[in-house]
Design an enzyme around this catalytic site. Structure first.
Site, PDB file in Angstrom:
ATOM      1  N   ALA A   1      28.288  34.867  15.065  1.00 43.14           N
ATOM      2  CA  ALA A   1      29.074  34.532  16.247  1.00 43.14           C
ATOM      3  C   ALA A   1      29.728  35.823  16.726  1.00 43.14           C
ATOM      4  O   ALA A   1      29.913  36.767  15.944  1.00 43.14           O
ATOM      5  CB  ALA A   1      30.125  33.496  15.893  1.00 43.14           C
TER       6      ALA A   1
ATOM      7  N   GLY B   1      26.855  32.933  12.021  1.00 41.78           N
ATOM      8  CA  GLY B   1      26.243  31.981  12.948  1.00 41.78           C
ATOM      9  C   GLY B   1      24.740  32.167  13.080  1.00 41.78           C
ATOM     10  O   GLY B   1      24.027  31.220  13.432  1.00 41.78           O
TER      11      GLY B   1
ATOM     12  N   GLU C   1      23.310  30.406  10.167  1.00 41.77           N
ATOM     13  CA  GLU C   1      23.518  28.973  10.446  1.00 41.77           C
ATOM     14  C   GLU C   1      22.526  28.462  11.490  1.00 41.77           C
ATOM     15  O   GLU C   1      22.017  27.348  11.385  1.00 41.77           O
ATOM     16  CB  GLU C   1      24.965  28.746  10.907  1.00 41.77           C
ATOM     17  CG  GLU C   1      25.964  28.947   9.766  1.00 41.77           C
ATOM     18  CD  GLU C   1      27.409  29.025  10.245  1.00 41.77           C
ATOM     19  OE1 GLU C   1      27.690  29.850  11.138  1.00 41.77           O
ATOM     20  OE2 GLU C   1      28.250  28.279   9.733  1.00 41.77           O
TER      21      GLU C   1
ATOM     22  N   GLU D   1      31.697  35.179   6.503  1.00 40.42           N
ATOM     23  CA  GLU D   1      32.953  34.717   7.118  1.00 40.42           C
ATOM     24  C   GLU D   1      34.179  34.898   6.240  1.00 40.42           C
ATOM     25  O   GLU D   1      35.247  35.274   6.737  1.00 40.42           O
ATOM     26  CB  GLU D   1      32.831  33.235   7.523  1.00 40.42           C
ATOM     27  CG  GLU D   1      31.942  32.986   8.729  1.00 40.42           C
ATOM     28  CD  GLU D   1      30.473  32.819   8.375  1.00 40.42           C
ATOM     29  OE1 GLU D   1      30.098  33.096   7.209  1.00 40.42           O
ATOM     30  OE2 GLU D   1      29.702  32.404   9.239  1.00 40.42           O
TER      31      GLU D   1
HETATM   32  N1  DAK Z   1      29.813  40.083  17.131  1.00 42.22           N
HETATM   33  C1  DAK Z   1      30.011  40.995  18.118  1.00 42.22           C
HETATM   34  N2  DAK Z   1      29.398  42.183  18.173  1.00 42.22           N
HETATM   35  C2  DAK Z   1      28.554  42.488  17.172  1.00 42.22           C
HETATM   36  C3  DAK Z   1      28.290  41.590  16.111  1.00 42.22           C
HETATM   37  C4  DAK Z   1      28.977  40.334  16.097  1.00 42.22           C
HETATM   38  N3  DAK Z   1      28.793  39.403  15.166  1.00 42.22           N
HETATM   39  N4  DAK Z   1      27.420  42.188  15.274  1.00 42.22           N
HETATM   40  C5  DAK Z   1      27.130  43.377  15.813  1.00 42.22           C
HETATM   41  N5  DAK Z   1      27.799  43.560  16.949  1.00 42.22           N
HETATM   42  C6  DAK Z   1      27.779  44.740  17.822  1.00 42.22           C
HETATM   43  C7  DAK Z   1      28.537  45.902  17.205  1.00 42.22           C
HETATM   44  O1  DAK Z   1      29.920  45.767  17.474  1.00 42.22           O
HETATM   45  C8  DAK Z   1      27.930  47.081  17.932  1.00 42.22           C
HETATM   46  O2  DAK Z   1      28.473  47.156  19.227  1.00 42.22           O
HETATM   47  P1  DAK Z   1      28.904  48.617  19.861  1.00 42.22           P
HETATM   48  O3  DAK Z   1      29.855  49.184  18.919  1.00 42.22           O
HETATM   49  O4  DAK Z   1      27.593  49.361  19.935  1.00 42.22           O
HETATM   50  O5  DAK Z   1      29.474  48.247  21.204  1.00 42.22           O
HETATM   51  C9  DAK Z   1      26.483  46.656  18.101  1.00 42.22           C
HETATM   52  O6  DAK Z   1      26.455  45.229  17.934  1.00 42.22           O
HETATM   53  C10 DAK Z   1      25.573  47.263  17.043  1.00 42.22           C
HETATM   54  O7  DAK Z   1      26.144  46.979  15.780  1.00 42.22           O
HETATM   55  P2  DAK Z   1      26.435  48.114  14.685  1.00 42.22           P
HETATM   56  O8  DAK Z   1      26.681  49.446  15.334  1.00 42.22           O
HETATM   57  O9  DAK Z   1      27.482  47.576  13.774  1.00 42.22           O
HETATM   58  O10 DAK Z   1      25.027  48.178  13.946  1.00 42.22           O
HETATM   59  P3  DAK Z   1      24.760  48.579  12.432  1.00 42.22           P
HETATM   60  O11 DAK Z   1      23.271  48.721  12.303  1.00 42.22           O
HETATM   61  O12 DAK Z   1      25.619  49.724  11.995  1.00 42.22           O
HETATM   62  O13 DAK Z   1      25.228  47.291  11.580  1.00 42.22           O
HETATM   63  C11 DAK Z   1      25.411  44.920  11.117  1.00 42.22           C
HETATM   64  C12 DAK Z   1      24.549  46.064  11.755  1.00 42.22           C
HETATM   65  C13 DAK Z   1      24.740  43.583  11.461  1.00 42.22           C
HETATM   66  C14 DAK Z   1      25.432  45.092   9.595  1.00 42.22           C
HETATM   67  C15 DAK Z   1      26.848  45.011  11.671  1.00 42.22           C
HETATM   68  O14 DAK Z   1      26.783  45.025  13.106  1.00 42.22           O
HETATM   69  C16 DAK Z   1      27.685  43.852  11.282  1.00 42.22           C
HETATM   70  O15 DAK Z   1      28.181  43.785  10.140  1.00 42.22           O
HETATM   71  N6  DAK Z   1      27.916  42.933  12.228  1.00 42.22           N
HETATM   72  C17 DAK Z   1      28.792  41.789  12.018  1.00 42.22           C
HETATM   73  C18 DAK Z   1      28.094  40.800  11.147  1.00 42.22           C
HETATM   74  C19 DAK Z   1      28.978  39.625  10.861  1.00 42.22           C
HETATM   75  O16 DAK Z   1      30.005  39.726  10.169  1.00 42.22           O
HETATM   76  N7  DAK Z   1      28.550  38.511  11.386  1.00 42.22           N
HETATM   77  C20 DAK Z   1      29.199  37.243  11.135  1.00 42.22           C
HETATM   78  C21 DAK Z   1      30.154  36.981  12.200  1.00 42.22           C
HETATM   79  S1  DAK Z   1      31.202  35.637  11.723  1.00 42.22           S
HETATM   80  C22 DAK Z   1      33.875  29.118  13.545  1.00 42.22           C
HETATM   81  C23 DAK Z   1      32.801  29.246  14.387  1.00 42.22           C
HETATM   82  C24 DAK Z   1      31.837  30.159  14.137  1.00 42.22           C
HETATM   83  C25 DAK Z   1      31.923  30.973  13.057  1.00 42.22           C
HETATM   84  C26 DAK Z   1      32.988  30.871  12.220  1.00 42.22           C
HETATM   85  C27 DAK Z   1      33.947  29.948  12.442  1.00 42.22           C
HETATM   86  N8  DAK Z   1      34.870  28.179  13.797  1.00 42.22           N
HETATM   87  C28 DAK Z   1      35.159  27.788  15.109  1.00 42.22           C
HETATM   88  C29 DAK Z   1      35.702  27.735  12.718  1.00 42.22           C
HETATM   89  C30 DAK Z   1      30.935  31.972  12.847  1.00 42.22           C
HETATM   90  C31 DAK Z   1      31.299  33.166  12.317  1.00 42.22           C
HETATM   91  C32 DAK Z   1      30.428  34.285  12.272  1.00 42.22           C
HETATM   92  O17 DAK Z   1      29.276  34.245  12.624  1.00 42.22           O
END
Ligand code: DAK
Length: 259
Positions: free
Chosen positions: A64, A109, A112, A132
């Site tokens: 997400a 997400g 998921e 998360e």
């Molecule tokens: N959201 C927003 N932007 C993201 C993103 C994300 N999840 N993942 C990557 N990006 C963006 C980065 O910010 C970066 O943007 P710029 O800095 O270039 O503007 C661009 O994509 C490229 O990413 P990186 O530079 O970080 O690329 P790397 O190869 O170095 O790293 C990575 C890739 C996938 C390991 C890293 O980007 C990363 O760790 N991303 C976040 C992964 C993550 O934690 N995803 C889970 C998100 S939490 C809920 C509803 C929904 C949810 C929870 C609760 N409720 C309502 C209760 C869901 C939660 C989630 O999904």
């Protein structure tokens, strides 16, 4: 759809989530596009299988959108979660099979979303995880529920509590994906699987999806009744007559007509 590239190849629909600047992360717009995708697929009787993947080579969906979520209030968080959960449930209950071709990061997400699909296959570069708890939240798009059902509660708890990512080979080992392919072979493999499914009698395939999904929620005595009813309903179809007739006449069946 702004963030979904949609194509049709005969009876197969292919949808690529396309938000390259954020590794295809799910913001409200993408969730709305997923709703439109479901509407599009439901409106087209020709489509027998949907393949869902991410555009580019790096990500299926990197979660997400953390930027959009970071300032949410409790009520807004619940609303965002509901929006995601509702559309994921629509994907899960689409009458036709959905194959997730996971071509890279499938985090939060993204993992998921893949689990709301019927079948997951992935590239050898894929990475899965529920990060998360490391961000101060719970999985919010059904991860606690679908991961436990897919890989068992013990493994799901380990993945969710630890917030550790796993690679494709580990995802295969624990049964999160059915097969792993070199990156450039993933979409051809997904399309081949989709075509194989699309050649089978569509009403029967859809009935199997319903029987499996609905039966999993029920005690066995009730679950087998669902199968009985759906099994019976197949005998009203022209495709059943053709399929069994062809077998008895020792010939190949004609292409199934979805009736
Ligand atoms: N959201 C927003 N932007 C993201 C993103 C994300 N999840 N993942 C990557 N990006 C963006 C980065 O910010 C970066 O943007 P710029 O800095 O270039 O503007 C661009 O994509 C490229 O990413 P990186 O530079 O970080 O690329 P790397 O190869 O170095 O790293 C990575 C890739 C996938 C390991 C890293 O980007 C990363 O760790 N991303 C976040 C992964 C993550 O934690 N995803 C889970 C998100 S939490 C809920 C509803 C929904 C949810 C929870 C609760 N409720 C309502 C209760 C869901 C939660 C989630 O999904």
């Amino acid at each position: 759809m702004t963030h979904i590239l949609f194509t049709k190849k005969g009876q197969i629909a292919i949808a690529l989530i396309d938000r390259p600047k954020a590794l295809n992360a799910l913001n409200s717009e993408v969730l709305e596009d997923l709703n439109t995708l479901v509407d599009t697929v439901l409106a087209d009787e020709e489509i027998r299988v949907l393949v869902l993947s991410g555009s580019g080579e790096k990500a299926f969906v990197a979660g997400a959108d953390i930027g959009e979520m970071s300032d949410l209030t409790k009520a807004e968080g619940e609303a965002f979660g509901k929006k995601g959960n509702d559309v994921f449930r629509r994907i899960e209950t689409l009458p036709i099979p959905v194959i997730a071709a996971v071509n890279g990061y499938a985090l939060g997400g993204g993992c998921e979303l893949s689990m709301a699909c019927d079948i997951r296959i992935c590239a050898d570069t894929a990475v899965f995880g529920q990060p998360e708890t490391g961000l101060g939240i719970t999985p919010g798009f059904g991860g606690t529920q679908r991961l436990s059902r897919l890989v068992g509660p013990g493994m799901a708890k380990q993945l969710i509590y630890s917030a550790k990512n796993i690679k494709a080979d580990e995802a295969l080992r624990i049964g999160l994906v059915n097969a792993v392919y070199p990156q450039d072979e993933l979409m051809p493999a997904a399309e081949k699987l989709a075509e194989t499914i699309a050649r089978n009698a569509p009403i029967a395939v859809r009935a199997c999806k319903r029987a499996i999904n609905e039966g999993l929620e029920l005690p066995m005595d009730e679950a087998v009744q669902i199968e009985e009813e759906l099994f019976g309903s197949c005998f009203e179809t022209a495709d059943q007559k053709e399929g069994m007739g062809a077998f008895l006449e020792k010939r190949r069946h004609e292409p199934y007509q979805n009736r």
